[in-house]
Design a protein around this motif. Structure first.
Motif, PDB file in Angstrom:
ATOM      1  N   CYS A  22       6.555  36.729 -71.150  1.00  0.00           N
ATOM      2  CA  CYS A  22       7.130  35.561 -70.459  1.00  0.00           C
ATOM      3  C   CYS A  22       8.490  35.909 -69.853  1.00  0.00           C
ATOM      4  CB  CYS A  22       7.277  34.404 -71.440  1.00  0.00           C
ATOM      5  SG  CYS A  22       7.884  32.903 -70.644  1.00  0.00           S
ATOM      6  N   ILE A  23       8.655  35.578 -68.578  1.00  0.00           N
ATOM      7  CA  ILE A  23       9.907  35.867 -67.872  1.00  0.00           C
ATOM      8  C   ILE A  23      10.661  34.583 -67.511  1.00  0.00           C
ATOM      9  CG2 ILE A  23       9.187  38.126 -66.999  1.00  0.00           C
ATOM     10  CD1 ILE A  23       8.568  36.733 -64.289  1.00  0.00           C
ATOM     11  N   CYS A  24      10.338  33.497 -68.180  1.00  0.00           N
ATOM     12  CA  CYS A  24      11.076  32.246 -67.951  1.00  0.00           C
ATOM     13  C   CYS A  24      12.583  32.448 -68.099  1.00  0.00           C
ATOM     14  CB  CYS A  24      10.632  31.170 -68.933  1.00  0.00           C
ATOM     15  SG  CYS A  24       9.015  30.468 -68.580  1.00  0.00           S
ATOM     16  N   PHE A  53       7.693  30.123 -72.538  1.00  0.00           N
ATOM     17  CA  PHE A  53       6.253  30.338 -72.739  1.00  0.00           C
ATOM     18  C   PHE A  53       5.476  29.020 -72.633  1.00  0.00           C
ATOM     19  CE2 PHE A  53       2.919  32.293 -75.823  1.00  0.00           C
ATOM     20  CZ  PHE A  53       2.211  32.825 -74.770  1.00  0.00           C
ATOM     21  N   TYR A  54       5.881  28.246 -71.646  1.00  0.00           N
ATOM     22  CA  TYR A  54       5.329  26.897 -71.470  1.00  0.00           C
ATOM     23  C   TYR A  54       3.861  26.872 -71.077  1.00  0.00           C
ATOM     24  CZ  TYR A  54      10.335  26.277 -71.121  1.00  0.00           C
ATOM     25  OH  TYR A  54      11.683  26.327 -71.350  1.00  0.00           O
ATOM     26  N   CYS A  55       3.382  27.946 -70.428  1.00  0.00           N
ATOM     27  CA  CYS A  55       1.980  27.946 -70.000  1.00  0.00           C
ATOM     28  C   CYS A  55       1.044  27.919 -71.207  1.00  0.00           C
ATOM     29  CB  CYS A  55       1.684  29.145 -69.105  1.00  0.00           C
ATOM     30  SG  CYS A  55       1.923  30.726 -69.917  1.00  0.00           S
ATOM     31  N   CYS A  86       7.068  32.176 -62.363  1.00  0.00           N
ATOM     32  CA  CYS A  86       5.797  32.445 -63.063  1.00  0.00           C
ATOM     33  C   CYS A  86       4.888  33.413 -62.297  1.00  0.00           C
ATOM     34  CB  CYS A  86       5.040  31.152 -63.319  1.00  0.00           C
ATOM     35  SG  CYS A  86       5.686  30.168 -64.682  1.00  0.00           S
ATOM     36  N   CYS A 118       4.903  36.960 -63.296  1.00  0.00           N
ATOM     37  CA  CYS A 118       4.659  37.227 -64.721  1.00  0.00           C
ATOM     38  C   CYS A 118       3.291  37.877 -64.937  1.00  0.00           C
ATOM     39  CB  CYS A 118       4.720  35.892 -65.469  1.00  0.00           C
ATOM     40  SG  CYS A 118       4.260  35.984 -67.194  1.00  0.00           S
ATOM     41  N   ASN A 140       1.320  37.464 -67.405  1.00  0.00           N
ATOM     42  CA  ASN A 140       0.330  36.480 -67.881  1.00  0.00           C
ATOM     43  C   ASN A 140      -0.279  35.710 -66.714  1.00  0.00           C
ATOM     44  OD1 ASN A 140       0.816  37.136 -70.551  1.00  0.00           O
ATOM     45  ND2 ASN A 140       2.400  35.568 -70.770  1.00  0.00           N
ATOM     46  N   TRP A 141       0.534  35.431 -65.744  1.00  0.00           N
ATOM     47  CA  TRP A 141       0.061  34.680 -64.569  1.00  0.00           C
ATOM     48  C   TRP A 141      -1.060  35.451 -63.899  1.00  0.00           C
ATOM     49  CZ3 TRP A 141       0.033  34.189 -59.125  1.00  0.00           C
ATOM     50  CH2 TRP A 141       0.108  32.880 -58.633  1.00  0.00           C
ATOM     51  N   LEU A 169      -3.754  32.482 -63.241  1.00  0.00           N
ATOM     52  CA  LEU A 169      -3.104  31.182 -63.050  1.00  0.00           C
ATOM     53  C   LEU A 169      -2.798  30.969 -61.571  1.00  0.00           C
ATOM     54  CD1 LEU A 169      -0.609  31.228 -66.069  1.00  0.00           C
ATOM     55  CD2 LEU A 169      -2.923  30.306 -65.984  1.00  0.00           C
ATOM     56  N   TYR A 211       5.363  25.120 -65.382  1.00  0.00           N
ATOM     57  CA  TYR A 211       4.729  24.660 -66.628  1.00  0.00           C
ATOM     58  C   TYR A 211       5.738  23.987 -67.559  1.00  0.00           C
ATOM     59  CZ  TYR A 211       1.210  27.754 -64.762  1.00  0.00           C
ATOM     60  OH  TYR A 211       0.311  28.346 -63.919  1.00  0.00           O
TER      61      TYR A 211
HETATM   62  S1  SF4 Z   1       3.331  32.216 -66.615  1.00  0.00           S
HETATM   63 FE1  SF4 Z   1       3.748  31.473 -68.677  1.00  0.00          FE
HETATM   64  S2  SF4 Z   1       4.500  33.243 -69.766  1.00  0.00           S
HETATM   65 FE2  SF4 Z   1       4.689  33.675 -67.597  1.00  0.00          FE
HETATM   66  S3  SF4 Z   1       6.760  33.075 -67.005  1.00  0.00           S
HETATM   67 FE3  SF4 Z   1       5.405  31.338 -66.648  1.00  0.00          FE
HETATM   68  S4  SF4 Z   1       5.508  30.088 -68.528  1.00  0.00           S
HETATM   69 FE4  SF4 Z   1       6.306  32.132 -69.001  1.00  0.00          FE
END
Ligand code: SF4
Ligand code: SF4
Length: 70
Positions: free
Chosen positions: A14-16, A29-31, A47, A50, A52-53, A58, A63
């Motif tokens: 997570c790069i929030c 880590f809102y997602c 996001c 990121c 995870n995105w 995503l 988020y």
């Molecule tokens: S996609 Fe999720 S993990 Fe990545 S920066 Fe956004 S909230 Fe954080």
């Protein structure tokens, strides 16, 4: 339920913390965790940079403000 698995590996991606909208007192880590209990001032969302995105396909963002909608 979120597509993003709530685990330590994903949390580390997570790069929030680098985001201009992020309140530094807030969590991240809102997602996976859902939206923030704090007021969000929208100043951009990173996001889409990121891991995870990309990994979870995503397509939204913010988020922290909107919660998990995908
Ligand atoms: S996609 Fe999720 S993990 Fe990545 S920066 Fe956004 S909230 Fe954080
Ligand atoms: S969810 Fe998006 S807007 Fe919110 S803190 Fe994370 S990167 Fe920034």
């Amino acid at each position: 339920m979120s597509k993003v698995a709530d685990n330590n590996e994903n949390m580390a991606n997570c790069i929030c913390g680098e985001c201009p909208s992020k309140n530094q007192d807030d969590t991240e880590f809102y997602c996976a965790k859902g939206k923030s209990p704090m007021h969000v001032r929208r100043r951009g969302c990173v996001c889409n940079d990121c891991r995870n995105w990309r990994n979870y396909g995503l397509s939204n963002g913010y988020y922290c403000d909107e919660g998990v909608t995908e």
